[in-house]
Design a protein around this motif. Sequence first.
Motif: not given
Length: 515
Positions: A263, A193, A198-199, A291, A196
């Motif tokens: 996210e 994660a 993403k936030r 999320c 990734s």
Amino acid sequence: MNGADKLCDVLLVNGVDVCFANPGTSEMHFVAALDRKPEMRCVLGLFEGVVTGAADGYARMADKPAATLLHLGPGLANGLANLHNARRADTPVINVVGDHATYHVQYDAPLTSDIESLARPMSQWVGRVETASAVRRVTEEAYVASVSRRGVSTMILPADAAWGDAEPEDLTPVEVPAAATSSPEKIREAAAALKSGKRVAIILAGKALRKEALEIAGKIAAASGAELFSQQSDRHERGAGRVAIRPVPYPVGMAVAALAEFEIAICLGKGVPVAFFAYPGMPSQLLPAQCKAIELGGAETNLLETLELLCSEIGASSAKPALNRLTQGELEEPTGDLTPDSIGRALARRMPENAIICDEAITSGRAFGQLAPGIQPHDHLSLTGGAIGIGIPLSVGAALARPDQKVILLQADGSGMYTVQGLWTQARENLDVVTIVYSNRSYAILQGEMRNVGVNQFGKNARAMLDLDRPDLDWCLMARGMGVEAGRATTIDEFSRLLDAALSNKGPFLIEAMI
């Protein structure tokens, strides 16, 4: 040797050497046994809520449990609110609750009650000693459960088990299973994660908010671009030179807004953050619906090692965490009215290094909290479970655990009245505590909650339940009546002078700040 002697010996050999007590008739054999054990420090609280809250504060700073001694079911019941807070703080506490002799229970004497049913909602473990010969086993079980599960153990000691004969024996510390890390699968999932793009929010609680763990989390955040958040916890090592981290706000709307962009949320020490209360049209869970949450373990997990494994997994060991900058010297001396803001600034300018902040200021302490990242390194102990009345007892326990550190209590006046008896214990034990009472003569937090549900005009009945006047509370008189020196401030200049004097001397002192 009797059962009470054996109980003391088992506690002592396992490092439990402080007992906060409010005993009664059924506990007199245990009191006599404690009297034969000078290694055990016994601290009297004049109300059971002081006893249990002090045990919580002690465990938060000592990183080991204290014992409490409580009188039957009603005594335990008087202490349940602060045991609720201890449960939410994941702090180890060992309650010893006296009961009638086993043969006497059948007669339903006036103080007979269902102690087990009272204990279970606030305890991780509940056990009963049936005979003196079972004392060692049950006490060891209580200790292991409290330490390994990070919570409250309640053991019930009938009077005849306390006075019954027990065999002397050589005692050794009981083995406590080592805390496990999060699973390799979960750590790999969290690492993926973080890589990734993403936030990602990393939300920390419990022992993940200690200095060493925070440094590892800071490295992970620096290497991955994740943002660090904290949840309300037992003890947060914060201040200048420590890793910068944002608290999840208490107001629901602010919390939702703060977390809205993320996210993925990686949670350590607690589960996903939730709102303290439900409000019309507002969510219960604070993360956005889309999320994904990855939970790497609760209080029973080895959070430091889990963070180290995650840091290694993403190759962040050499990353430089973002640290809070010392801005204390840049703060100007406050002038003007005595307000929560000016009090917070005056305290922030004067904060000694390695102080312990016990915080039950509720609404009034937020100004100080905003300045806290830039002041001297300190420990912050908060109201974890929302049951008010923990501030004064928390300061008692923290000061006993760390007599070399200055304890500063930020205390709302309404919640302070729940356990005001703790001031007497501060005086009796000569504890180095500065208590700052924010005297706004109201339950200001509840006035705010009324506004949150759309009520902006308070009538006679609402004011009668939310205002603390007619008569006004006099904290200086109450403190002096219990042996604590006190002074009242009506201006910021008066407050600053009183604070300077309190910080420069040892022993308990109370400042009533008339805001």
